[in-house]
Design a protein around this motif. Structure first.
Motif, PDB file in Angstrom:
ATOM      1  N   ILE A  79       0.852  -1.187   0.000  1.00 49.81           N
ATOM      2  CA  ILE A  79       0.000   0.000   0.000  1.00 49.81           C
ATOM      3  C   ILE A  79       0.885   1.232   0.000  1.00 49.81           C
ATOM      4  N   GLU A  80       0.701   2.049  -1.010  1.00 54.49           N
ATOM      5  CA  GLU A  80       1.554   3.230  -1.144  1.00 54.49           C
ATOM      6  C   GLU A  80       0.703   4.480  -1.275  1.00 54.49           C
ATOM      7  N   SER A  81       0.726   5.303  -0.267  1.00 53.69           N
ATOM      8  CA  SER A  81       0.044   6.597  -0.318  1.00 53.69           C
ATOM      9  C   SER A  81       0.892   7.602   0.444  1.00 53.69           C
ATOM     10  N   THR A  82       0.534   7.886   1.701  1.00 56.99           N
ATOM     11  CA  THR A  82       1.378   8.802   2.480  1.00 56.99           C
ATOM     12  C   THR A  82       2.660   8.113   2.944  1.00 56.99           C
ATOM     13  N   SER A  83       2.683   6.759   2.856  1.00 51.73           N
ATOM     14  CA  SER A  83       3.892   5.994   3.149  1.00 51.73           C
ATOM     15  C   SER A  83       3.739   4.631   2.484  1.00 51.73           C
ATOM     16  N   VAL A  84       4.841   3.928   2.311  1.00 52.19           N
ATOM     17  CA  VAL A  84       4.801   2.590   1.732  1.00 52.19           C
ATOM     18  C   VAL A  84       4.649   1.591   2.869  1.00 52.19           C
ATOM     19  N   THR A  85       3.601   0.775   2.805  1.00 51.19           N
ATOM     20  CA  THR A  85       3.302  -0.171   3.875  1.00 51.19           C
ATOM     21  C   THR A  85       3.086  -1.558   3.283  1.00 51.19           C
ATOM     22  N   TYR A  86       3.708  -2.559   3.887  1.00 51.08           N
ATOM     23  CA  TYR A  86       3.553  -3.939   3.447  1.00 51.08           C
ATOM     24  C   TYR A  86       2.656  -4.674   4.443  1.00 51.08           C
ATOM     25  N   VAL A  87       1.511  -5.146   3.975  1.00 45.72           N
ATOM     26  CA  VAL A  87       0.578  -5.860   4.844  1.00 45.72           C
ATOM     27  C   VAL A  87       0.048  -7.094   4.122  1.00 45.72           C
ATOM     28  N   GLY A  88      -0.547  -7.997   4.885  1.00 45.76           N
ATOM     29  CA  GLY A  88      -1.200  -9.160   4.307  1.00 45.76           C
ATOM     30  C   GLY A  88      -2.679  -8.884   4.116  1.00 45.76           C
ATOM     31  N   THR A  89      -3.324  -9.688   3.291  1.00 42.22           N
ATOM     32  CA  THR A  89      -4.744  -9.484   3.040  1.00 42.22           C
ATOM     33  C   THR A  89      -5.566  -9.671   4.317  1.00 42.22           C
ATOM     34  N   ASP A  90      -5.051 -10.471   5.250  1.00 44.00           N
ATOM     35  CA  ASP A  90      -5.769 -10.655   6.507  1.00 44.00           C
ATOM     36  C   ASP A  90      -5.817  -9.361   7.312  1.00 44.00           C
ATOM     37  N   VAL A  91      -4.755  -8.558   7.195  1.00 49.51           N
ATOM     38  CA  VAL A  91      -4.714  -7.265   7.898  1.00 49.51           C
ATOM     39  C   VAL A  91      -5.775  -6.332   7.331  1.00 49.51           C
ATOM     40  N   ILE A  92      -5.909  -6.332   6.006  1.00 53.51           N
ATOM     41  CA  ILE A  92      -6.928  -5.497   5.369  1.00 53.51           C
ATOM     42  C   ILE A  92      -8.317  -5.964   5.781  1.00 53.51           C
ATOM     43  N   GLY A  93      -8.503  -7.282   5.835  1.00 56.14           N
ATOM     44  CA  GLY A  93      -9.793  -7.818   6.265  1.00 56.14           C
ATOM     45  C   GLY A  93     -10.154  -7.376   7.672  1.00 56.14           C
ATOM     46  N   LYS A  94      -9.186  -7.386   8.560  1.00 57.14           N
ATOM     47  CA  LYS A  94      -9.430  -6.957   9.941  1.00 57.14           C
ATOM     48  C   LYS A  94      -9.743  -5.461   9.995  1.00 57.14           C
ATOM     49  N   TYR A  95      -9.065  -4.689   9.137  1.00 56.46           N
ATOM     50  CA  TYR A  95      -9.318  -3.242   9.101  1.00 56.46           C
ATOM     51  C   TYR A  95     -10.768  -2.979   8.689  1.00 56.46           C
ATOM     52  N   ILE A  96     -11.213  -3.680   7.658  1.00 57.45           N
ATOM     53  CA  ILE A  96     -12.586  -3.517   7.173  1.00 57.45           C
ATOM     54  C   ILE A  96     -13.581  -3.891   8.266  1.00 57.45           C
ATOM     55  N   SER A  97     -13.328  -5.018   8.917  1.00 56.50           N
ATOM     56  CA  SER A  97     -14.225  -5.474   9.977  1.00 56.50           C
ATOM     57  C   SER A  97     -14.285  -4.475  11.126  1.00 56.50           C
ATOM     58  N   GLN A  98     -13.171  -3.856  11.424  1.00 51.87           N
ATOM     59  CA  GLN A  98     -13.104  -2.931  12.557  1.00 51.87           C
ATOM     60  C   GLN A  98     -13.818  -1.602  12.282  1.00 51.87           C
ATOM     61  N   TYR A  99     -13.772  -1.132  11.018  1.00 52.82           N
ATOM     62  CA  TYR A  99     -14.275   0.216  10.732  1.00 52.82           C
ATOM     63  C   TYR A  99     -15.494   0.266   9.821  1.00 52.82           C
ATOM     64  N   LYS A 100     -16.056  -0.878   9.429  1.00 60.06           N
ATOM     65  CA  LYS A 100     -17.205  -0.881   8.522  1.00 60.06           C
ATOM     66  C   LYS A 100     -18.428  -0.200   9.145  1.00 60.06           C
ATOM     67  N   ASP A 101     -18.614  -0.373  10.442  1.00 58.66           N
ATOM     68  CA  ASP A 101     -19.797   0.217  11.086  1.00 58.66           C
ATOM     69  C   ASP A 101     -19.734   1.741  11.093  1.00 58.66           C
ATOM     70  N   ILE A 102     -18.561   2.286  11.405  1.00 54.86           N
ATOM     71  CA  ILE A 102     -18.446   3.747  11.406  1.00 54.86           C
ATOM     72  C   ILE A 102     -18.539   4.295   9.987  1.00 54.86           C
ATOM     73  N   ALA A 103     -18.061   3.525   9.007  1.00 55.05           N
ATOM     74  CA  ALA A 103     -18.174   3.943   7.607  1.00 55.05           C
ATOM     75  C   ALA A 103     -19.641   3.980   7.182  1.00 55.05           C
ATOM     76  N   MET A 104     -20.416   2.983   7.577  1.00 59.56           N
ATOM     77  CA  MET A 104     -21.841   2.969   7.233  1.00 59.56           C
ATOM     78  C   MET A 104     -22.594   4.077   7.965  1.00 59.56           C
TER      79      MET A 104
END
Length: 291
Positions: free
Chosen positions: A66-91
């Protein structure tokens, strides 16, 4: 005297024979069974290497850069956890402010490195929002387009999500976005880039990629009270329209008349009528007219 000469001559002859005698080297024969064992060992080693290589390739495929304000190396499981954690506030923000939840989550993933980026860790800044004129809160310095730029700092992630919503709704340059459909994630992604949210020309493509690969549109559908159609099913529909047998659909495992009717914007009664169906049962591989 003659006897001594004869004795010397005899000794010399014997020594000469010993020197020129060939040296014979023998090797112990290797049983054929040992050769087979060795061959099997080599084969097994090669198989193990092949398996390890495939596993490494699988790990590589699951990595995200992931490259935006910094270059970050993560696994797809990390992205999945991020979505699960913040989906409610996004909705919740979609309901309050009208910003698609899919866009909120996609921007959060990209700008924060799925919560693992330097700016997110140091400042709880999930959307890469800079200080800009009028910001009176805390800040941190971070290299972006220029060295050591000023970025907003928050006490907790919820503040960052809320400020992101206020940032978009409070600036006239983003006003055109709110005229778009809430499910038009491609329009929103491209509109953010045109309005100047990011300088990266690939910014819209990155957002769209996250939305489609991680099915973020399902959260827009929940807020809108609509049924979510996965992107692969949408593409199946387009392919069916484009190919020669575009009026036919092949029944897949798990399909029902209801799911197929929704996929092609038909009523169940219409679907049954155009296919002369008297019952609701379907068979895998059965071809149905959908137009």
């Amino acid at each position: 005297m003659f006897k001594k000469i004869l004795l010397v001559f005899t000794l010399l002859t014997l020594l000469s024979c010993n020197v020129t005698k060939p040296v014979i080297v023998t090797k112990k024969a290797v049983p054929s069974s040992s050769k087979k064992v060795a061959a099997r060992a080599i084969k097994k080693t090669n198989e193990v290497k092949s398996i390890l290589k495939k596993e490494q390739e699988q790990v590589d495929r699951e990595d995200e850069v992931i490259e935006s304000t910094s270059v970050t190396y993560v696994g797809t499981d990390v992205i999945g956890k991020y979505i699960s954690q913040y989906k409610d506030i996004a909705m919740s923000n979609m309901r309050i402010y009208g910003i698609p939840a899919s866009i909120i989550l996609a921007q959060g993933i990209l700008e924060s490195g799925a919560g693992k980026g330097d700016l997110c860790i140091r400042a709880n800044n999930h959307f890469g929002i800079k200080c800009h004129e009028g910001w009176t809160g805390e800040s941190v310095r971070h290299d972006d387009d220029s060295s050591q730029e000023c970025f907003r700092k928050y006490y907790e992630p919820a503040e960052s999500f809320n400020d992101h919503a206020l940032f978009l709704t409070g600036r006239s340059r983003y006003a055109s976005l709110f005229k778009l459909s809430k499910v038009d994630y491609k329009g929103w992604a491209n509109g953010l880039r045109r309005a100047g949210y990011a300088t990266d020309p690939k910014y819209p493509d990155k957002l769209i990629s996250y939305i489609e690969r991680y099915h973020l549109g399902q959260y827009d559908a929940i807020v809108m009270g609509e049924e979510y159609v996965p992107i692969e099913n949408q593409r199946t529909r387009i392919a069916a329209i484009d190919n020669q047998n575009r009026s036919l659909y092949e029944v897949q495992k798990g399909d029902t008349l209801y799911s197929i009717s929704k996929k092609y914007n038909l009523l169940v009664t219409e679907l049954k009528q155009i296919n002369n169906l008297s019952a609701n049962t379907l068979s895998i591989g059965q071809k149905l007219k959908v137009k």
